[in-house]
Design a protein around this motif. Structure first.
Motif, PDB file in Angstrom:
ATOM      1  N   GLN A   3       4.019  -4.139   3.696  1.00 24.89           N
ATOM      2  CA  GLN A   3       3.969  -2.619   4.207  1.00 24.89           C
ATOM      3  C   GLN A   3       3.106  -2.712   5.176  1.00 24.89           C
ATOM      4  O   GLN A   3       3.386  -1.752   6.112  1.00 24.89           O
ATOM      5  CB  GLN A   3       4.072  -1.708   3.181  1.00 24.89           C
ATOM      6  N   TYR A   4       1.887  -3.049   4.962  1.00 19.03           N
ATOM      7  CA  TYR A   4       0.670  -2.793   5.928  1.00 19.03           C
ATOM      8  C   TYR A   4       1.117  -3.502   7.250  1.00 19.03           C
ATOM      9  O   TYR A   4       0.564  -3.160   8.220  1.00 19.03           O
ATOM     10  CB  TYR A   4      -0.580  -3.203   5.403  1.00 19.03           C
ATOM     11  N   CYS A  52       4.240  -4.309   8.480  1.00 17.25           N
ATOM     12  CA  CYS A  52       5.439  -3.935   9.255  1.00 17.25           C
ATOM     13  C   CYS A  52       5.529  -2.362   9.298  1.00 17.25           C
ATOM     14  O   CYS A  52       6.666  -1.918  10.088  1.00 17.25           O
ATOM     15  CB  CYS A  52       6.855  -4.572   8.361  1.00 17.25           C
ATOM     16  N   LYS A 104       0.728   2.075  -5.738  1.00 17.95           N
ATOM     17  CA  LYS A 104       0.182   2.730  -4.769  1.00 17.95           C
ATOM     18  C   LYS A 104      -0.523   4.002  -5.012  1.00 17.95           C
ATOM     19  O   LYS A 104      -1.518   4.346  -4.548  1.00 17.95           O
ATOM     20  CB  LYS A 104       1.475   3.212  -3.817  1.00 17.95           C
ATOM     21  N   LYS A 108       7.218  -0.464   7.012  1.00 14.11           N
ATOM     22  CA  LYS A 108       8.425   0.097   6.365  1.00 14.11           C
ATOM     23  C   LYS A 108       7.720   0.239   4.951  1.00 14.11           C
ATOM     24  O   LYS A 108       7.299   0.041   4.288  1.00 14.11           O
ATOM     25  CB  LYS A 108       9.391  -0.978   6.326  1.00 14.11           C
ATOM     26  N   GLU A 109       8.613   1.811   4.729  1.00 12.94           N
ATOM     27  CA  GLU A 109       8.305   2.359   3.446  1.00 12.94           C
ATOM     28  C   GLU A 109       9.185   1.819   2.363  1.00 12.94           C
ATOM     29  O   GLU A 109      10.329   1.598   2.508  1.00 12.94           O
ATOM     30  CB  GLU A 109       8.612   3.822   3.480  1.00 12.94           C
ATOM     31  N   LEU A 110       8.716   0.892   1.338  1.00 17.70           N
ATOM     32  CA  LEU A 110       9.255   0.343   0.738  1.00 17.70           C
ATOM     33  C   LEU A 110       9.672   1.286  -1.040  1.00 17.70           C
ATOM     34  O   LEU A 110       8.882   1.584  -1.492  1.00 17.70           O
ATOM     35  CB  LEU A 110       8.810  -0.888   0.044  1.00 17.70           C
ATOM     36  N   LEU A 157       3.757   7.209   6.482  1.00 18.51           N
ATOM     37  CA  LEU A 157       3.831   5.890   6.988  1.00 18.51           C
ATOM     38  C   LEU A 157       2.342   5.287   7.168  1.00 18.51           C
ATOM     39  O   LEU A 157       1.270   6.062   7.294  1.00 18.51           O
ATOM     40  CB  LEU A 157       4.867   5.813   8.089  1.00 18.51           C
ATOM     41  N   ASP A 174       4.351  -7.138  -1.507  1.00 16.69           N
ATOM     42  CA  ASP A 174       4.975  -5.994  -0.957  1.00 16.69           C
ATOM     43  C   ASP A 174       4.113  -4.995  -0.398  1.00 16.69           C
ATOM     44  O   ASP A 174       4.604  -4.601   0.978  1.00 16.69           O
ATOM     45  CB  ASP A 174       5.754  -5.318  -1.920  1.00 16.69           C
ATOM     46  N   ARG A 175       3.109  -4.633  -0.933  1.00 12.96           N
ATOM     47  CA  ARG A 175       2.217  -3.726  -0.420  1.00 12.96           C
ATOM     48  C   ARG A 175       1.495  -4.408   1.128  1.00 12.96           C
ATOM     49  O   ARG A 175       1.382  -3.717   2.054  1.00 12.96           O
ATOM     50  CB  ARG A 175       1.104  -3.396  -1.198  1.00 12.96           C
TER      51      ARG A 175
END
Length: 1352
Positions: free
Chosen positions: A693-694, A696, A709, A698-700, A727, A689-690
């Motif tokens: 996030q890098y 896209c 994190k 988007k804050e998950l 972000l 997921d991290r």
């Protein structure tokens, strides 16, 4: 005597031999060679004189006995002084008399004196007869045989063994003069005959052959005196189907059989010959006829012998190629067995060693030899300049390319040690000088990129001498003016700093020089590395460290050496050393190396650690080095650290290099979890997921992710002068995260990960995703779904989303309402998707030389080339036109060169001509158009190096580790200048070395030691794309990967076949020197068939048939018309002709002495014609060893004819007839099926039939034979010498041997019994009584005995 006599008889014999005055020759210095034999014969003779035995035995010991001679010698006196026990025994026994000992022996036997000596002589006769039969099987024991037969005749005559006497008379008719008519014995014994047993074994099988024909000593264990005969009998037994029980055979003899599998009697016989150490030299000692069945066994096994045989077995078969292949077998771990095989090889062919050419190491001689074939560089002016590629021309490359000048052209293109040519007017003006500097600046961009390609081109092509320093070619940025007498022009220092321009290019230049060293030469010396270490650190030594590390040679450095290098604080040295150490220790997680790498990552230092300011370039190199060191380990803590480094906030002045740092972290993370997929992420679900996030941005909102994190970003508490907010800056982190996911899920076929990659599917996504990120996502999706990559146009089109496809189709439609911004987005996405698919295709088929992939990539390369600027290359495909109107030229140039790089990855090491022409065009075009930017020139240089990787002897692998290394090398962000390391460290471009494999194989003629062309049949196993396939290659060539390679077979009519079976497995190619290497580190030894020319001398096969070549020499076949004075100048001789087809010196000598009509050594023209036909027979069928057999059998008939014509003995014996009978029996065994052969008999049956007929004609030629034969079978009387000195007994002995006539006494007994039966014809009864006797002799016996009785 010791083996044949019983102990009591042997002891008595020794007393007579050593206590007899006849042995006084031992004390004489001038005794003759035959003195010992004469002494031995004298003892046997006195044994026959039984009337004198008693007086001689009971007499006093002679004063000159051998025993006294030994006891009175000086050596005996000195020995007794140093040995108390021996001296005491000597003194106590000195008074003993020999007569007392002999008397005790005789008294203990309690037998009569006469019977004692009769039994002693009988055993002596049997023992010596066994030796006699053994000597008959050895051509070199003829002299000993002549001496022994005289003694045997005396003993047989004394014992009245008339059958023995007849046996010896048949073998040696010359003995008739010394012996009269023998008295008939009451119970005569039939003497054993090895020739008779061998003949019956061939005709009727070993079970039907009478064991009585074998001397008893042959079956006795440990008997060495008849060991030669025992071996021959055991070989015949196994060849004819004898059963084995351990070492004992059903025929009663023992045999040592070498280990190895066998399926036929012939193969078992060959193993027995090896086990008994019976080589080709021993085979030539046998009579010609006796050797024929054994040669038949060798010939039968020669073409396709079983695998895993001893090396000596293959040498015995004449398959030295298989012997050398077997000598590298890993199962041979016992050193003693290795030495034994070497001894057997040397024993088998001591005089058949072929004349190998004298050669010098290729690095010197081959370069000199090929000077005439090298293309002279028209632009060169100093031939003494070292360019680092002068060693590339050797015997292997010459065989690979022949007269093709591709290598010369590559050398010219990649040479950076000479000033480049600048085209200017003859009388330059001031503006022309500015033009010169501009032109020289563009050319300098190309020159500084050349080391990339030269390193790949020369990789692993030379072995270093550890006593010499490394020589690095110069990197010359100057130009020369041909129009002004080659005047040199340097770059203007006011325009640019030349030293700064050459900093990293000098590093790459040293890497190229270091990559030349073959990693196959063994362990590099630590002393040599330190010897090349300069006093002051420089970029050249830094490049050498990286090159040695990529070859895995930095293991020799100690940890203190490593920190001494680090302490110099030299940027390029630190980078080269870290990457080199990580490559050498790849996947080992070596703690000491790991600590040294983490020292160069300040972000990972504890808070108490002193603050270090390290360039981001060094930190990026340290990150990737950590990934190489932990490759495939899925180490959780390391993965967390590397993940945090991808998103690390910027700090200080390294903002412009953040992307390169993040990309290095992404590559490193992917390497640590390389191909592990979900298996590496059991407890690390937030890691994926991290990463997304890098990608896209988007804050998950996930509690676990939030905790993860926090733990990862603890080190960033005080970092960052520029804040990115909450972000993620995906412009920095996305490339590294995409690469990390790609390598982590490489070949896992994960649809879940592939579907989450942000490839635009709508207009909105198209506007918010960078085009270069789309390219990376396409590469990632395809490498994850590895098996779906297909080299077809349909697959390429399937990579393009529908929205992009529709947008591209609507570009030329004026009615469609497409805004200009949307059009540019469509084209940008389309171009990057195509390039991403091409790079995926190149990685999927790396090093395979797949034709479909090559055609597809070449098609798209030409397409992009035409889009930039139309060229005179037709493109027969319907792809969208006019894309250059929407995209800048720089983007198209980058895309074009990335596709070309992918094409050369597929065709790595092939030297593909069409691709090479494209590369030459791109190189020239870029310079002329002024678009010679460093990045594109680096791509062209690398592409040329890949196309001729390792001089054409290396290629790429498609293993996970190799794909990762190639992806790092091909990362689609090209540098803008020689010192640009912002987005991707230039040193990473050399990591392709980790993906290379030496799957190159060349064939070497085992007789000449020279590389040759040989056709191979390569079989690859079934895959998801194709069924099991076989295809042909011509060596030298590259083989497929180990994962699919199933078999390699030497095929074609000119070389003996070999078949190497392999087990496909997912492992890297065997390293050179590996004991398990099936191809002997890339060299496959082959053996050329005699009668065939090599493909170098005869490419199209017009000379392969010797008959065609002899047809051109028609004068040689008609020797009667030959006149030396009319010989044509320059005519080809037979000797020269034979030397064309064989390097065997024995064949060349035979042709010179017996077949050359100009030779005066042979005056018989008929014999010369026979020799010429014989030479053709043996050479055309590759059976040169049969020259001896043919000549022996042919001269046998000649001797018989000369003997009959002259009436005198040409030969003292008639043993040649026995050998000829074995040859005829071999022919009959083949016809009856007792022996099998897929290629027929090794000696022409017509030739053997003609010999048989000729012998019978000779026997029927004598007019007195019937009279002599009648006298023999009636009374056993042999004819005597007539008044003219002729020997009529000679023909009688031939007749008796040839027709296997039994003894006269046996015939008489059978005749008397048959006469008692009242029958009309006695021939059937005689045939039953004497089954081995020829029908011709049966009829003669019938006519002599029964016709005469009817007349009476």
């Amino acid at each position: 005597m010791a083996e044949g006599l019983s102990p009591c008889f042997y002891n008595h014999f020794l007393l007579l031999l050593w206590g007899d005055s006849g042995s006084a020759y031992l004390s004489k210095a001038d005794s003759s060679v035959d003195s010992e034999w004469e002494s031995f014969c004298s003892v046997i003779t006195r044994l026959c004189r039984k009337s004198n035995c008693s007086s001689q035995i009971s007499s006093d010991s002679p004063s000159h006995s051998s025993w006294e001679f030994l006891t009175k010698s000086r050596y005996h006196d000195q020995y007794c002084k140093h040995n108390f026990i021996a001296g005491t025994f000597s003194r106590t026994s000195s008074g003993m008399q020999v007569s007392g000992s002999s008397g005790a022996v005789v008294g203990n036997l309690q037998r009569t004196e006469e019977s004692f000596y009769i039994e002693l002589l009988t055993e002596t006769l049997d023992s010596l007869h066994a030796v006699y039969e053994t000597f008959k099987l050895d051509n070199l024991r003829k002299r000993d045989l002549g001496l022994l037969v005289v003694l045997l005749c005396d003993v047989a005559d004394f014992l009245n063994e008339i059958n023995y006497l007849d046996h010896y008379k048949c073998d040696f008719p010359g003995l008739l003069k010394g012996f009269g008519e023998s008295k008939h014995s009451l119970s005569p014994r039939t003497p054993p005959s090895l020739f008779r047993w061998l003949e019956n074994c061939l005709l009727h099988g070993c079970s039907s052959a009478s064991i009585k024909d074998l001397p008893f000593l042959i079956s006795k264990d440990g008997s060495s005196v008849v060991n030669w005969a025992r071996k021959i009998v055991s070989f015949y037994s196994l060849l004819c189907g004898a059963d084995q029980s351990g070492k004992r055979l059903s025929t009663g003899v023992t045999c040592n059989v070498a280990s190895g599998i066998f399926y036929t009697h012939e193969e078992l016989t060959v193993l027995a010959m090896v086990g008994e150490k019976f080589g080709l030299q021993q085979l030539d000692l046998l009579p010609a006829g006796v050797s024929l069945p054994l040669r038949h066994a060798l010939d039968r096994c020669r073409e396709s012998p079983p695998t895993k045989w001893p090396a000596a077995a293959y040498v015995l078969l004449g398959r030295e190629d298989l012997a050398l292949l077997r000598s590298t077998d890993p199962s041979k771990t016992v050193e003693q067995e290795h030495h034994t095989n070497l001894n057997l090889i040397s024993m088998s062919t001591p005089y058949m060693v072929h004349l190998h050419p004298v050669t010098i190491p290729y690095s010197v001689s081959d370069t000199l030899e090929l000077e005439s074939t090298k293309l002279k560089d028209l632009d060169s002016f100093d031939e003494s300049v070292t360019d680092g590629m002068e060693h590339i021309f050797n015997s292997s490359t010459q065989l690979r390319y022949g007269r093709d000048m591709r290598l010369n052209e590559v050398r010219r293109l990649l040479c950076s040690a000479k000033p480049v040519v600048i085209q200017t007017p003859v009388n330059p003006t001031a503006s022309d000088q500015d033009l010169q500097q501009t032109q020289l600046w563009h050319l300098a961009q190309r020159t500084t990129a050349l080391p990339f390609g030269r390193g790949a081109f020369t990789m692993g092509t030379i072995c270093t001498l550890l006593t010499e320093a490394l020589t690095v070619p110069k990197l010359v940025l100057a130009g020369r003016l041909p129009a002004q007498q080659n005047a040199t022009v340097n770059l203007d220092a006011n325009i640019t700093n030349v030293q700064d321009l050459k900093c990293w290019p000098e590093f790459h230049n040293a890497v190229a020089a270091g990559l030349r060293f073959a990693p196959l030469q063994g362990k590099m010396s630590r002393t040599w590395i330190l010897y090349n270490k300069p006093e002051e650190p420089n970029v050249s030594h830094a490049g050498l460290l990286l090159a040695l590390g990529l070859h895995g040679q930095l293991h020799v450095l100690t940890i203190s050496d490593v920190y001494q290098y680090y302490s110099q604080e030299h940027e390029s040295t630190t980078v080269g050393l870290m990457l080199g150490l990580a490559a050498s220790y790849r996947g080992t997680m070596q703690p000491a190396i790991s600590k040294s790498l983490y020292v160069h990552l300040p972000a990972r230092h504890p808070s108490s650690f002193p603050e270090l300011e390290l360039p981001t370039l060094i930190q990026s190199a340290a990150l990737l080095s950590v990934g190489l060191l932990y490759e495939g380990s899925a180490h959780p803590q390391t993965m967390q650290i590397l993940l945090s480094e991808i998103g690390r906030r910027s700090g200080g002045d390294n903002v412009l290099e953040r992307e390169g740092y993040a990309v290095s972290a992404g590559f490193s993370l992917g390497l640590v979890a390389l191909g592990r997929g979900e298996n590496a992420l059991v407890s690390e679900d937030p890691l994926i997921d991290r990463l997304f996030q890098y990608i896209c941005g988007k804050e998950l909102h996930n509690d676990r992710l939030h905790l993860f994190k926090q733990s990862v970003d603890e080190h960033n508490r005080s970092a960052g002068q520029i804040m990115d907010g909450s972000l993620v800056n995906i412009d920095v982190t996305a490339p590294g995260a995409i690469i990390a996911l790609t390598l982590m899920y490489l070949k896992t076929e994960s649809k879940m990960i592939a579907s989450r990659l942000p490839i635009p599917q709508t207009h909105f996504e198209l506007q918010h995703v960078r085009p270069d990120f789309v390219m990376l996502c396409v590469i990632a999706r395809n490498l994850i779904q590895w098996s779906r990559i297909c080299p077809s146009e349909d697959w390429m089109q399937s990579q393009i989303p529908e929205v992009v496809q529709n947008g591209i189709e609507g570009l030329g439609n004026e009615m469609d309402d497409i805004y200009e911004v949307d059009a540019e987005a469509f084209v940008q996405a389309y171009v990057n998707i195509i390039v991403g698919a091409c790079i995926s295709l190149g990685l999927r088929f790396a090093g395979t030389r797949d034709e479909n992939a090559q055609e597809l990539l070449y098609k798209y390369a030409v397409y992009f080339l035409n889009e930039i600027k139309p060229v005179c290359i037709s493109s027969g495909h319907s792809l969208p036109k006019g894309l250059s109107n929407y995209v800048d030229r720089g983007t198209f140039e980058t895309c074009l060169h990335l596709i070309v790089l992918s094409l050369c990855v597929v065709m790595a090491g092939s030297g593909h001509l069409q691709t090479f022409r494209l590369l030459k065009f791109l190189r020239t075009r870029s310079s002329a158009d002024g678009h010679a930017n460093f990045g594109t020139q680096m791509a062209v240089s690398l592409a040329i190096g890949f196309l001729f990787l390792g001089g054409g002897m290396w290629t790429f692998s498609t293993s996970n580790s190799s794909i990762a290394a190639l992806l790092i090398t091909l990362y689609p962000r090209l540098p803008t200048g020689p010192n640009d390391n912002r987005c991707h460290l230039q040193a990473f471009r050399h990591l392709y070395v980790l993906a290379t494999e030496a799957r190159w194989i060349q064939t070497v003629d085992v007789d000449t030691g020279l590389p040759v062309y040989v056709p191979l049949e390569v079989t690859i196993q079934e895959t998801e794309h194709y069924a099991e396939t076989s295809y042909c290659e011509v060596t030298p060539c590259s083989l497929p990967e180990r994962a699919i390679l199933k078999a390699v077979r030497v095929c074609g009519p000119r070389y003996w076949p070999q078949n190497i079976e392999l087990f496909p497995e997912e492992k890297p190619w065997w390293s050179s020197g590996d004991k398990n290497h099936p191809f002997n580190s890339g060299v496959l030894y082959v053996k050329r068939k005699v009668g065939s020319s090599s493909y170098v001398d005869d490419p199209i096969g017009c000379q392969s048939l010797l008959s065609r070549a002899i047809h051109k020499m028609s004068g040689l076949t008609r020797l009667q018309s030959y006149t030396p004075s009319t010989e044509c100048i320059g005519a080809v001789t037979v000797e020269q002709l034979v030397s064309t087809f064989s390097s065997d010196p024995s064949l060349i000598a035979f042709a010179q002495l017996f077949c050359d009509p100009s030779s005066n050594s042979i005056s018989d023209i008929d014999f010369q014609e026979f020799c010429l036909q014989l030479l053709f027979e043996c050479v055309s069928k590759d059976r040169p060893a049969l020259l001896q057999v043919y000549l022996s059998l042919y001269t046998t008939i000649g001797c018989m004819v000369d003997s009959v014509v002259s009436g005198t003995y040409i030969s003292s014996d008639s043993l040649f007839l026995s050998s000829l009978k074995i040859a005829v029996a071999y022919k009959e065994a083949l016809l009856s099926g007792k022996l099998t052969s897929s290629k027929g008999e090794i000696v022409q049956s017509a030739f053997l039939g003609a010999l048989r007929k000729r012998v019978e004609e000779i026997l029927n030629f004598s007019l007195d034979l019937r009279t002599d034969f009648s006298a023999y079978i009636k009374s056993g009387r042999w004819p005597t010498e007539d008044f003219q000195g002729k020997m009529p007994g000679m023909i009688l002995s031939w007749y008796l041997q040839w027709y296997s006539v039994p003894s006269a006494l046996d015939i008489k007994r059978a005749a008397e019994k048959i006469k008692c039966i009242k029958i009309r014809s006695s021939v059937p009864f005689l045939r039953l009584v004497f089954p081995t006797t020829h029908i011709t002799a049966i009829e003669q016996i019938n006519s002599v005995w029964f016709s005469s009785s009817e007349e009476d």
